[in-house]
Design an enzyme around this catalytic site. Structure first.
Site, PDB file in Angstrom:
ATOM      1  N   GLN A 314       0.829  -1.197   0.000  1.00 46.41           N
ATOM      2  CA  GLN A 314       0.000   0.000   0.000  1.00 46.41           C
ATOM      3  C   GLN A 314       0.872   1.260   0.000  1.00 46.41           C
ATOM      4  O   GLN A 314       0.541   2.256  -0.638  1.00 46.41           O
ATOM      5  CB  GLN A 314      -0.929   0.005   1.213  1.00 46.41           C
ATOM      6  CG  GLN A 314      -1.771   1.255   1.367  1.00 46.41           C
ATOM      7  CD  GLN A 314      -2.763   1.456   0.240  1.00 46.41           C
ATOM      8  OE1 GLN A 314      -3.119   0.503  -0.448  1.00 46.41           O
ATOM      9  NE2 GLN A 314      -3.202   2.690   0.042  1.00 46.41           N
ATOM     10  N   GLU A 315       2.004   1.182   0.676  1.00 48.90           N
ATOM     11  CA  GLU A 315       2.892   2.333   0.781  1.00 48.90           C
ATOM     12  C   GLU A 315       3.683   2.576  -0.511  1.00 48.90           C
ATOM     13  O   GLU A 315       3.781   3.706  -0.975  1.00 48.90           O
ATOM     14  CB  GLU A 315       3.872   2.136   1.948  1.00 48.90           C
ATOM     15  CG  GLU A 315       3.243   2.235   3.326  1.00 48.90           C
ATOM     16  CD  GLU A 315       2.915   3.676   3.706  1.00 48.90           C
ATOM     17  OE1 GLU A 315       3.304   4.599   2.967  1.00 48.90           O
ATOM     18  OE2 GLU A 315       2.255   3.871   4.741  1.00 48.90           O
TER      19      GLU A 315
END
Length: 471
Positions: A314-315
Site C-alpha cells: 500500500q505504501e
C-alpha cells in the site's frame, strides 16, 4: 478482518457429518454434557468465509461462528455451544429437521419454500443474487434469455436452486444443473478454473471471491434481494426462537452486529479488478525478492509477515526506490523523523526499511488501549501509520460522544469523516483532518492482506490459513 476467504481442501469432500465441540479450540470451555441437555445449543453450519473456518492464527472464526458464540454467552455461564459441520449446504436443513442440531447458522437465505419447514429468526443481513461468469472465458450475457442452451451450475439445496426453478417457468429455455455435495465457494472456484460457464452466487460471497479470482465477474442481478437469518425446525422450540430474536435485536441496537459485518465484509468493495490483477502480478514478480525480509520482520515483531507485506504494498507497491513529494521514502515509506526514531541510516535499503516499518507499526499499535479487541486494534494502528494517532483518537472521542463504540473500527471510521466538519473539528484536540485517506488506506491493506492469506502460507510451516475447521 483479518479473515478471510476459504481454502477448501481435498479433505473437505470427505467430511460427512462432523460434530465439532469447541472444547478443543478453547481449553477453558467446560466439557460438553449430554447432547439433549437444553443448556447445550447445537449449531449446524458449513465451512466458508462467511460462516465457520480456522483463521491465520489457528483460531475458529467466521461471522456465523462469532454470532453463535456470542449468543450462547448472552444466555449465561451455564450454557455451552456445539458445532456440527456438514460438507454441503444441502445437508443443513436435514440435519436440523432430524434433531441433530437446534439452530442452522450457515448463511441461510429466507425463502418461501423453506418457511414451510423451518422458523426463521430476525434477519441480520441482506444479500443480492447475481449471475456470475468468467470474464476471461465468456462474454457478459445481457439477460437470462441470452443463456438459452448454456448450463448454469448451482449447489443443490440452496436458494439459488429454488430461484432458478421459479425463473424457468418464465424462461423455459433455461438449462441448469443442481450439483450435490458442493458449495458456493467451490462453484465459484470452478468458474474461475473454467470448469463451468455460469453460476449464481450471493453478493457478499462474490465480493470476497473476486479478490482471489479477478476473472470472476457479475453479469446481472437474479431476482430481488434476500434476507439472511438463522433457521430452526418449525415449531420445535419457540422459547429458544424468542431468545434468538431478542439477541439479534440487542446486537443491532448496541452496534455489535455492525462491527461484525464490517469485520468480515467491510473491505470487500475497496479494490477494483484492475487493482487485484496488478497486486497478484506483483506477488509473483516483486514480492519474492523481499519475502525473507518480511518474515524476519515477523520474527522481530510477531506481526504476520503478510500484513507487513500488505502495508508495504500500500505504501510503495514494493518499489524500494519509491519517494513521495514530501520525501517519504523506501518500501515502507518512512519519514525522516520515523527513520531517526528507528535508527535507520538508509531508507532505500530494504534490510533497514522493512523491520523499521514493522516496528513502527507495532509502536503505533501500542498507542491504543489493550482493551480494544482484535482486529479493531490492528485497524486503528494501520490508520495511525498513515495519519498519526492524534486524529484517530479524536475520532474515538467523537464516537463516544455520539453514543457509538470508540473501540470499534466500524464506528470510528464513520466519525473520522466528521473531522472535516467545523461542528466537530473545532472542538477536536488535533483539529481538522481530511480523514477519508486513512480509511481508504486501512481498508486497502485489509484487502491486500486478505488476498495474501489466501495465496501464501504463514511463516510457521504447520499453519494453514482457512483450513477446514474440524475439532
Amino acid at each position: 478482518m483479518t479473515v478471510r476467504p476459504i481454502r477448501l481442501l481435498v479433505g473437505f469432500m470427505l467430511l460427512s457429518l462432523l460434530s465439532c465441540s469447541d472444547e478443543n479450540a478453547f481449553p477453558t470451555q467446560k466439557k460438553p454434557k449430554e447432547a439433549n441437555d437444553p443448556k447445550i445449543i447445537r449449531f449446524v453450519t458449513i465451512n466458508s468465509p462467511n460462516t465457520y473456518f480456522v483463521n491465520e492464527n489457528e483460531n475458529l472464526a467466521g461471522l456465523e461462528y462469532e454470532l453463535a458464540t456470542r449468543f450462547v454467552k448472552s444466555l449465561g455461564p451455564d450454557y455451552q455451544f456445539k458445532f456440527i459441520v456438514v460438507d454441503s449446504f444441502s445437508k443443513i436443513i436435514p440435519t436440523l429437521l432430524s434433531n441433530k442440531a437446534d439452530i442452522a447458522a450457515a448463511d441461510i437465505s429466507v425463502t418461501t419454500e423453506r418457511k414451510n419447514i423451518v422458523d426463521y429468526s430476525e434477519s441480520y443481513h441482506e444479500v443480492q443474487q447475481y449471475l456470475a461468469f468468467n470474464r476471461d472465458h465468456n462474454k457478459r450475457p445481457k439477460n437470462l434469455a441470452a443463456l438459452d442452451g448454456h448450463i448454469i451450475a448451482v449447489p443443490a439445496g440452496t436458494s439459488f436452486a429454488e430461484r432458478i426453478r421459479k425463473l424457468s417457468k418464465q424462461h423455459p429455455g433455461l438449462v441448469w444443473d443442481e450439483i450435490e455435495n458442493t458449495s458456493s465457494e467451490q462453484m465459484l472456484e470452478s468458474l474461475a478454473n473454467e470448469e463451468i460457464d455460469y453460476t449464481i452466487a450471493d453478493s457478499h460471497l462474490l465480493a470476497v471471491m473476486q479478490y482471489y479470482y479477478p476473472s470472476i465477474n457479475t453479469a446481472f442481478t437474479v431476482g430481488e434481494p434476500e434476507k439472511i437469518a438463522w433457521a430452526m425446525a418449525r415449531g420445535r422450540n419457540p422459547d429458544l426462537l424468542k431468545q434468538v430474536n431478542a439477541y439479534f435485536k440487542h446486537i443491532k441496537q448496541d452496534g455489535t452486529l455492525r462491527s461484525l459485518l464490517d469485520r468480515y465484509h467491510g473491505n470487500t468493495k475497496r479494490l477494483k479488478t484492475i487493482d487485484v490483477k496488478a497486486f497478484l502480478m506483483r506477488t509473483r514478480t516483486l514480492l519474492p525478492k523481499y519475502t525473507r525480509l518480511f518474515k524476519e520482520a515477523q520474527d522481530i515483531t510477531d506481526v504476520d509477515w503478510r500484513l507487513i507485506a500488505a502495508i508495504s504494498y500500500q505504501e510503495s507497491h514494493w518499489d524500494t526506490f519509491s519517494t513521495s513529494p514530501t520525501n517519504v521514502r523506501g518500501l515502507m515509506m518512512l519519514t525522516e523523523q520515523t527513520s531517526d526514531m528507528m535508527n535507520v541510516q538508509d531508507r532505500l535499503d530494504p534490510k533497514q526499511s522493512i523491520p523499521a516499518g514493522a516496528k513502527f507499526f507495532l509502536w503505533m499499535k501500542d498507542r491504543f488501549p489493550e482493551r480494544i479487541p482484535e482486529p479493531d486494534r490492528t485497524y486503528f494502528a494501520l490508520a495511525a501509520y498513515n495519519n498519526g494517532v492524534g486524529h484517530i483518537e479524536d475520532a474515538r472521542v467523537i464516537a463516544q460522544r455520539l453514543g457509538l463504540n470508540p473501540d470499534s473500527w466500524a464506528d470510528v471510521k464513520t466519525t473520522l469523516l466528521k473531522l472535516n466538519d467545523p461542528q466537530y473539528y473545532l472542538n477536536a484536540k488535533h483539529g481538522y483532518c481530511s480523514c477519508g485517506a486513512p480509511i481508504i488506506y486501512t481498508e486497502s491493506i485489509r484487502s491486500y492482506y486478505q488476498i495474501l492469506l489466501k495465496h501464501l502460507p504463514s511463516h510457521s510451516p504447520d499453519l494453514e490459513p482457512y483450513k477446514i475447521a474440524v475439532n
